[in-house]
Write a protein that holds these residues in place. Structure first.
Motif, PDB file in Angstrom:
ATOM      1  N   ILE B 200     -27.925 -83.937  90.575  1.00  0.00           N
ATOM      2  CA  ILE B 200     -28.432 -84.448  89.296  1.00  0.00           C
ATOM      3  C   ILE B 200     -29.694 -83.688  88.904  1.00  0.00           C
ATOM      4  O   ILE B 200     -30.609 -83.522  89.709  1.00  0.00           O
ATOM      5  CB  ILE B 200     -28.749 -85.954  89.422  1.00  0.00           C
ATOM      6  CG1 ILE B 200     -27.450 -86.720  89.688  1.00  0.00           C
ATOM      7  CG2 ILE B 200     -29.413 -86.476  88.165  1.00  0.00           C
ATOM      8  CD1 ILE B 200     -27.633 -88.165  89.971  1.00  0.00           C
ATOM      9  N   SER B 204     -32.507 -85.211  83.699  1.00  0.00           N
ATOM     10  CA  SER B 204     -31.622 -86.334  83.404  1.00  0.00           C
ATOM     11  C   SER B 204     -32.430 -87.536  82.930  1.00  0.00           C
ATOM     12  O   SER B 204     -33.421 -87.930  83.538  1.00  0.00           O
ATOM     13  CB  SER B 204     -30.832 -86.698  84.652  1.00  0.00           C
ATOM     14  OG  SER B 204     -30.009 -87.783  84.360  1.00  0.00           O
ATOM     15  N   SER B 207     -29.283 -91.920  85.104  1.00  0.00           N
ATOM     16  CA  SER B 207     -28.072 -91.560  85.835  1.00  0.00           C
ATOM     17  C   SER B 207     -27.680 -92.695  86.776  1.00  0.00           C
ATOM     18  O   SER B 207     -28.527 -93.477  87.208  1.00  0.00           O
ATOM     19  CB  SER B 207     -28.311 -90.285  86.639  1.00  0.00           C
ATOM     20  OG  SER B 207     -29.307 -90.519  87.608  1.00  0.00           O
ATOM     21  N   SER B 218     -24.542 -88.643  84.727  1.00  0.00           N
ATOM     22  CA  SER B 218     -25.946 -88.356  84.491  1.00  0.00           C
ATOM     23  C   SER B 218     -26.128 -87.925  83.049  1.00  0.00           C
ATOM     24  O   SER B 218     -25.397 -87.063  82.557  1.00  0.00           O
ATOM     25  CB  SER B 218     -26.396 -87.254  85.443  1.00  0.00           C
ATOM     26  OG  SER B 218     -27.567 -86.670  84.964  1.00  0.00           O
ATOM     27  N   GLU B 220     -27.677 -85.803  81.384  1.00  0.00           N
ATOM     28  CA  GLU B 220     -28.474 -84.580  81.474  1.00  0.00           C
ATOM     29  C   GLU B 220     -27.957 -83.484  80.558  1.00  0.00           C
ATOM     30  O   GLU B 220     -28.485 -82.379  80.531  1.00  0.00           O
ATOM     31  CB  GLU B 220     -28.480 -84.079  82.915  1.00  0.00           C
ATOM     32  CG  GLU B 220     -27.087 -83.763  83.430  1.00  0.00           C
ATOM     33  CD  GLU B 220     -27.108 -83.146  84.810  1.00  0.00           C
ATOM     34  OE1 GLU B 220     -27.805 -83.695  85.671  1.00  0.00           O
ATOM     35  OE2 GLU B 220     -26.447 -82.118  85.006  1.00  0.00           O
TER      36      GLU B 220
END
Lengths: 678, 391
Positions: B200, B204, B207, B218, B220
């Motif tokens: 991750i 992010s 998440s 996530s 992101e």
């Protein structure tokens, strides 16, 4: 069969999750429709999210700028900057006057050198290779001569003799091989030079009459043939210029002395500033280091905690120990700055005296022979008062300056909004001022509007009111095609064709009266404005035509019945009735132009500076940068989340707000129009 | 309008020299309007001819296939300018040059210069643009047509509807570069993505791990990729699609709906059976018009999807062992070359010389031809529909 099910559902009243099927379909479509609002909100949210932190970060940066004394140095530096500008005007004036008697010859020499450079550029490849070959050739020749001499000379031992003899054919072969290639290259270069000289490209920007051009071309040809030797024409010119200059120098000695005195007067100020500058810079570095120190220390400690290697741990702990978390010595350094205020006042007072003396010694404008010299001197005299005032202000501001005075939040916002400098990646201080970009955008848009509105409106009136059906069927799709031309293609066209065309046209001598002509650069505001005007035409045309079309037929009939001519009806009845629609069309066209990216990125010139409005309309010849352009150019290159990155999103927000405002204005105007039309 | 007519047509106008002068002034004005109109067309023609004259020689040739097939079947490459043993300066794209050099190891070449992206062809950018357009049109048509159906068939006047319409109008005016920034912020940096738990990214926003798997959702973002670019373009073009689709729905006469409803059909049945089929051709036209706009846009894909260099076509995966789902993800989550971005690159980001003119004008010519083809198609279709459908 579907309806049976439907009825059953309807009877029960509730379907899945308390929704009937019809409701579900309705909400599905409704959901898609409300997506428009949602997206608009999302745009706001994400622009704000990325731009968030710009204002605090910007404020923190400006605070650091003040506390570290950089602001103080910048205040003092105003004296130097203004002085430099004045001094260069004087200098230009002096040299213009010095050269006044040999101006034409210098121009010829200058052109000769410029064209020579360009011609050299065109044959750079072969010339480089020729140089290499010539080196090979001379080396082989030297070795051959040496070997032959050795062989012919004293008696050698047989082994050496044999080896020399064996080497001879190799040298000869090299010479034999290289010689024709040299000849070929020389020929090629001669051809290339002749070709370049025959073309127009190398002459671009040189204002030469035909005779001079011929002379220059001949001199360049000779230069290539007999390398390193000056053509007599050039040598003659140089001698003439030198002579004239020598003649003139004693006459202008007074002038020169005054100029030198003026330019030297700033020295003490510079000497005063330069240590301060270093101190401020260092302090700022310390401040930046101190800011990240706790984080670094924590990271090192955490690393030490995590590692099992004892030596490593000890090393990391020591490093953490070494990190200084103390605040930088702001007050201490600032004391040094305060102490210099009086000194600054003193040097400025001296500077004034010396300037006065130098100005006294300058010749009167009327005495000068050269127009450019007169102009520069005039400009110098005109800006002198401003400069004196700026000196007063600088002294006053330096006295008032306090390093620990908090920087006002509002002011930091204003520095962004109306700041005159957009300087990034600077070793001194990054300034994020929107003005250079905003003025660039606005200026280009204004040119585009001024050019496109008459064309689009005229075309709309013609197509809607006068054209035959056949013509309409030709023109309307053609204008739709224009709308389909991708902006990057237009930008490309601007670089390749329009830029060169505009510059060439601007150099035509009978067009010299046009303000801003001749254009110095190919990529400039005018070029971008014209292309954007072309882009805006379809938008404005279509909307104007709609507006004209919406005027009730009865208006025109009434006017015609009253005896108005066709043109009177159009200009006095139809156009005024459709006026609000036309204004809305122009507004929407403006929205489209100011948001256009690729054309301005490619064609506007990319110079981040407020255009010099002192030239009047001639300002259109300058290069500029725009809000859209800066986003496109810099967003891909800066670190995510840095202040610079956030600044770019702020610029995006400003653009977004402008586009919303323009749209909103157009809506209001259109709504009024609709009321009027019905 | 001649002054003769003017006088006879207007019994109150005094036949005077004044009227004469007015008539000639009006004629002059009419000529001026006409000139303005044709000046616009002349400019368009100038640009068009300029591109064709310089671009056509790159695309067409005198020998057998008559079309420069290399230009359409190769990826952009570095162009090598070299001097052969005879002293002639020639140019070749990098792969061809290597091939030739390995085929003739004993020949002498000296490389004079090389220009990035100026050799080879434009297959990569063409494919990339096509994929971006496809993704964009799938998304924007499904959402746009649904929205138009709601606006035209379901909605009643109200505050909410006014807000929706205002939003659509405002969305249409937002600069494309702002859409680019928005796409960068949303799709590239914040959209939900499926990633392994231990990968991750720091950026992010939020998440969570999916239970019983090693994957996590996530927020992101997807990075600069085809999907992000397609979505950004879809959002940009949405107002155009909605407006056009609504217009073609509105063109279907009310009688159709009333007849269907009177026969007992539900609202959805009415829409599906007696509105949509008749509105469909109009929507098709609108979507093609949308394609021309999307294809020409550079700013929104600059940071969301496009890259200058890519040495393989999108459907060729890095990992031949990957499962189909892995391949699919890889396909959509990769950056692409795009024709407008390619033109921007060769026109402004690399050093200019005569050797990259071919690539520049060739790409611009193909791009213009494509866009004009779609524009012509939509104009032609619209004319056809107007002729065919009379209610």
């Amino acid at each position: 069969m579907d309806s049976g099910k439907q009825r059953r559902f309807a009877k029960r009243g509730k379907g899945f999750l308390g929704l009937t099927r019809a409701d579900a379909i309705r909400y599905f479509f409704g959901g898609n429709a409300s997506l428009a609002i949602f997206i608009l909100l999302l745009i706001c949210v994400f622009l704000f999210k990325e731009a968030a932190g710009f204002l605090p970060g910007h404020h923190a940066g400006l605070t650091k700028w003040r506390r570290s004394g950089q602001e103080f140095v910048d205040i003092l530096n105003v004296a130097v900057d203004g002085h430099t500008r004045l001094g260069s005007a004087l200098n230009i004036g002096y040299f213009a006057e010095l050269n006044a008697t040999s101006k034409a010859e210098q121009q010829q020499l200058f052109s000769y050198r410029a064209v020579l450079q360009r011609v050299k550029g065109t044959v750079r490849g072969p010339a480089g290779r020729l140089k290499k070959l010539l080196k090979e050739f001379t080396e082989a020749g030297e070795k051959l001569a040496e070997a032959e001499q050795d062989l012919a000379g004293a008696d050698l031992d047989p082994a050496r003799q044999a080896s020399l003899r064996a080497a001879l054919p190799g040298y000869r072969a090299v010479i034999a091989e290289v010689e024709p290639r040299i000849a070929m290259l020389e020929e090629r270069i001669a051809e290339g030079v002749a070709e370049a000289l025959a073309g127009d490209e190398v002459w671009e920007g040189q204002n030469l009459v035909a005779d001079d051009r011929e002379a220059v071309a001949e001199a360049i040809c000779d230069q290539f043939e007999a390398a390193e030797q000056k053509h007599p024409w050039v040598a003659g010119l140089e001698d003439f210029v030198r002579e004239k200059k020598a003649e003139r120098t004693p006459q202008l000695a007074g002038f020169k002395e005054a100029v030198t005195a003026f330019r030297n007067a700033i020295r003490p100020v510079k000497d005063l500033i330069s240590p301060l500058r270093e101190a401020a810079s260092e302090l700022k570095q310390q401040a930046i280091a101190a800011e990240s120190a706790p984080k670094r220390k924590a990271a090192l400690l955490a690393g030490a905690e995590a590692t099992n290697d004892l030596a490593e741990r000890a090393r990391k702990l020591a490093a953490a120990e070494a990190v200084v978390v103390a605040a930088p010595p702001y007050d201490e350094v600032a004391e040094g700055f305060y102490a210099e205020t009086a000194a600054f006042e003193a040097v400025v007072a001296d500077l004034r005296k010396e300037i006065d003396a130098a100005v006294e010694a300058l010749p009167a404008t009327g005495e000068l022979a050269d127009p450019s010299a007169r102009e520069n001197l005039e400009r110098f005299r005109n800006s002198l008062a401003d400069y004196r005032e700026s000196l007063d202000r600088a002294v006053a501001r330096a006295k008032d300056w306090r390093h620990d005075e908090p920087y006002p939040q509002v002011k930091s916002f204003l520095v962004f909004l109306i700041g005159k400098e957009w300087i990034t990646n600077s070793s001194w201080h990054d300034f994020y001022g929107l003005m250079p970009l905003f003025t660039g955008s606005l200026l280009i848009s204004m040119i585009a509007l001024v050019v496109s509105v008459p064309f689009a409106l005229g075309a709309a009136i013609y197509v809607n009111q006068m054209a035959s059906r056949r013509e309409q069927n030709l023109i309307k799709p053609a204008i739709e095609f224009i709308q389909a031309i991708p902006s990057v293609v237009l930008g490309f066209f601007g670089i390749m064709v329009l830029g060169t065309l505009l510059r060439d046209v601007s150099q035509v001598s009978w067009l010299a009266w046009v303000p801003g002509f001749p254009l110095q650069e190919r990529l400039n505001i005018l070029n971008a404005g014209l292309l954007l005007a072309f882009m805006a035409v379809p938008t404005i045309f279509t909307l104007c035509e709609d507006a004209l079309n919406n005027v009730p037929q009865a208006y025109a009939s009434g006017a015609l019945a009253l005896g108005a001519t066709r043109m009177q009806t159009i200009l006095r009845i139809i156009v005024p009735t459709a006026l609000s629609g036309i204004i809305a069309a122009v507004l929407l066209g403006f929205g489209r132009i100011i948001g256009e990216t690729m054309v301005v990125l490619l064609v506007a010139g990319g110079k981040i500076q407020i255009p010099d409005f002192s030239k009047g309309i001639g300002v259109v010849g300058e290069a500029a940068h725009t809000m859209t352009g800066i986003i496109a150019q810099e967003t891909g290159e800066v670190d995510r989340g840095s202040l610079h990155w956030r600044a770019l999103f702020m610029v995006g927000l400003v653009l977004f707000s402008i586009s919303l405002a323009v749209n909103w204005g157009a809506q209001i105007i259109l709504r009024r129009f609709q009321r009027h039309g019905t | 309008m001649s002054d003769q007519e003017d006088r006879t047509g207007n019994p109150f106008a005094a036949p005077s020299r004044h009227a004469d002068r007015r008539a000639s002034r009006e004629r002059l004005l009419a000529v001026l309007f006409r000139l303005l109109t044709y000046a616009i067309l002349a400019c368009a023609m100038g640009i068009f001819l300029g591109v064709v004259i310089r671009g056509a020689p790159v695309i067409f040739q005198a020998q057998a296939p008559f079309i420069n097939t290399d230009f359409f079947t190769q990826l952009p490459e570095t162009l090598v300018v070299y001097e052969d043993a005879q002293g002639e300066v020639r140019k070749l794209s990098a792969t061809r040059f290597e091939e030739m050099r390995s085929a003739n190891p004993d020949r002498q070449f000296s490389i004079v210069d090389s220009y990035s992206y100026s050799g080879g062809g434009i297959l990569g950018p063409l494919v990339g643009t096509a994929l971006l357009i496809a993704i964009c049109m799938v998304i924007s048509l499904s959402v746009g047509i649904a929205a138009a159906i709601y606006l035209n068939e379901y909605s009643s006047k109200g505050r909410f509807m006014a807000a929706v319409r205002l939003a659509i109008l405002n969305l249409a005016g937002v600069p494309s570069i702002v859409f680019g920034l928005f796409g960068l912020g949303l799709f590239c940096l914040a959209a939900p993505n499926l990633v392994p738990v231990d990968e991750i990214a720091d950026r992010s926003i939020f998440s969570f791990a999916i239970p019983f798997t090693s994957a996590a959702i996530s927020f992101e973002g997807w990075g600069a990729c085809m999907l992000a670019g397609g979505c950004t373009l879809a959002i940009m073009i949405l107002p155009v699609i909605i407006t056009a689709a609504e217009e073609s729905l509105r063109a279907v006469p009310h009688g159709f709906r009333e007849a269907s409803l009177a026969l007992g059909a539900t609202r959805w049945q009415t829409i599906r059976k007696s509105v949509l089929p008749y509105a469909f051709p109009g929507m098709l036209t609108a979507s093609i018009l949308g394609i021309t706009r999307v294809a020409g846009e550079t700013a929104p894909i600059m940071f969301t999807a496009a890259v200058a260099h890519k040495d393989k076509l999108p459907w060729i995966g890095d990992d031949p062992e990957a499962s189909w789902i892995g391949r699919l993800l890889e396909f959509f989550f990769q950056s692409v070359q795009a024709l407008p971005y390619h033109i921007y690159t060769v026109a402004a980001k690399i050093p200019q010389s005569d050797y990259n003119r071919d690539m520049q004008y060739g790409s611009v010519f193909v791009f213009m031809a494509l866009v004009f083809f779609f524009a012509a198609l939509s104009i032609w279709l619209r004319a056809r529909i107007r002729r065919k459908l009379h209610w």
